[in-house]
Motif scaffolding. Structure first.
Motif, PDB file in Angstrom:
ATOM      1  N   GLN A   1       0.892  -1.023  -0.020  1.00  0.00           N
ATOM      2  CA  GLN A   1      -0.013  -0.073   0.195  1.00  0.00           C
ATOM      3  C   GLN A   1       1.018   1.169   0.001  1.00  0.00           C
ATOM      4  OE1 GLN A   1      -2.593  -0.262   3.351  1.00  0.00           O
ATOM      5  NE2 GLN A   1      -3.614  -2.330   2.412  1.00  0.00           N
TER       6      GLN A   1
ATOM      7  N   SER B   1      -2.531   7.317  -4.733  1.00  0.00           N
ATOM      8  CA  SER B   1      -2.250   6.179  -3.877  1.00  0.00           C
ATOM      9  C   SER B   1      -2.708   4.962  -4.566  1.00  0.00           C
ATOM     10  CB  SER B   1      -3.243   6.165  -2.568  1.00  0.00           C
ATOM     11  OG  SER B   1      -4.631   6.285  -3.302  1.00  0.00           O
TER      12      SER B   1
ATOM     13  N   SER C   1      -2.956   0.358  -3.943  1.00  0.00           N
ATOM     14  CA  SER C   1      -3.137  -0.652  -2.863  1.00  0.00           C
ATOM     15  C   SER C   1      -3.190  -1.904  -3.453  1.00  0.00           C
ATOM     16  CB  SER C   1      -4.718  -0.349  -2.037  1.00  0.00           C
ATOM     17  OG  SER C   1      -4.711  -1.460  -1.199  1.00  0.00           O
TER      18      SER C   1
END
Length: 284
Positions: free
Chosen positions: A210, A248, A250
């Motif tokens: 992550q 981001s 993940s």
């Protein structure tokens, strides 16, 4: 310099999470190969099952060990790939590359781990026993929590992702700190503590996969990705290193992450082959 937030890209890329049911895979394999569990074949059958399990798990870059302790010291050591071991039935220890642990269980029901390198711990809550991790600079006492310990030449870093841990200095008497989820402790080589809030868990992305980048340079992003996914890289133009990016990721494949970054930047081309990445100016 260019700045782009690749979270603005309207593209859905599914996370590829590999979930292996070992018993199901073994039953399928044994059926195809015609193995029997009768008579003297049983021992060989068990060996083949273990070997098949190892092959399956190596395919996703991990090797999992199950260990039982009878007052003995058991050693686990990783090399070029992470290693995972399950101890005391459900406590999981994940070793980063080139790391080592020595595990033991004493008569007073204290489970001890001596660590060299980096490891992520997901410790089963068990009020009847004490669980502690030792490095050259600190001792960590836990009762049920998840956290990472990274020991390097200049310091030791503890990052907590759930629960509470207590950290004691081996070099300064009566120096101890309790950490909760989202907190991080840095212990220098003299045993001094510095506690801060972890803005993200990028430093343990090797385990969690992550990432959260907030106006980070492309150079820093490539360093984080290279460390987590274990690949090399180089910039053909040093000016590209300072490009700023936010976003981001993940549990995504590295090829997917690099593709999104490339699409986010008009003047950058990223070539990824044979576990090596080249970042260069795009030719039009």
């Amino acid at each position: 310099m260019n700045s782009f937030d690749f979270n603005d890209i309207n593209e859905n890329i599914d996370s590829k999470i590999l979930d292996i049911d070992v018993d199901q895979e073994w039953n399928k394999l044994s059926s195809e190969l015609g193995f029997s569990k009768k008579g003297k074949i049983l021992r060989f059958d068990l060996f083949i099952k273990i070997a098949a399990t190892v092959v399956l798990l190596l395919g996703i870059g991990y090797f999992i060990n199950y260990a039982n302790f009878n007052n003995n010291v058991v050693v686990f050591e990783s090399q070029n790939i992470p290693l995972e071991t399950i101890v005391e039935n459900s406590t999981q220890i994940s070793l980063n590359r080139n790391s080592k642990i020595e595990c033991s269980k004493s008569d007073n029901n204290t489970f001890s781990v001596n660590l060299k390198g980096e490891a992520y711990f997901d410790v089963e809550k068990n009020p009847s026993r004490s669980f502690q991790i030792n490095t050259k600079d600190i001792q960590v006492i836990v009762h049920g929590t998840s956290f990472d310990i990274c020991e390097n030449k200049s310091n030791t870093i503890v990052t907590v992702t759930s629960g509470i841990v207590e950290v004691l200095s081996n070099k300064i008497k009566n120096s101890s700190v309790k950490l909760t989820k989202g907190q991080q402790l840095i212990c220098d080589k003299d045993g001094n503590f510095k506690t801060l809030n972890a803005e993200n868990f990028n430093n343990i992305a090797w385990k969690l996969k992550q990432f959260e980048f907030n106006n980070a340079s492309l150079s820093e992003i490539m360093y984080q990705l290279g460390y987590a996914y274990n690949f090399g890289y180089k910039f053909e133009n040093t000016d590209l290193k300072s490009i700023k990016i936010s976003g981001s990721f993940s549990n995504q494949e590295i090829s997917s992450i690099l593709n999104i970054i490339q699409q986010s930047l008009d003047n950058v081309e990223i070539v990824f082959q044979n576990n090596f990445c080249i970042i260069k100016n795009r030719c039009f």
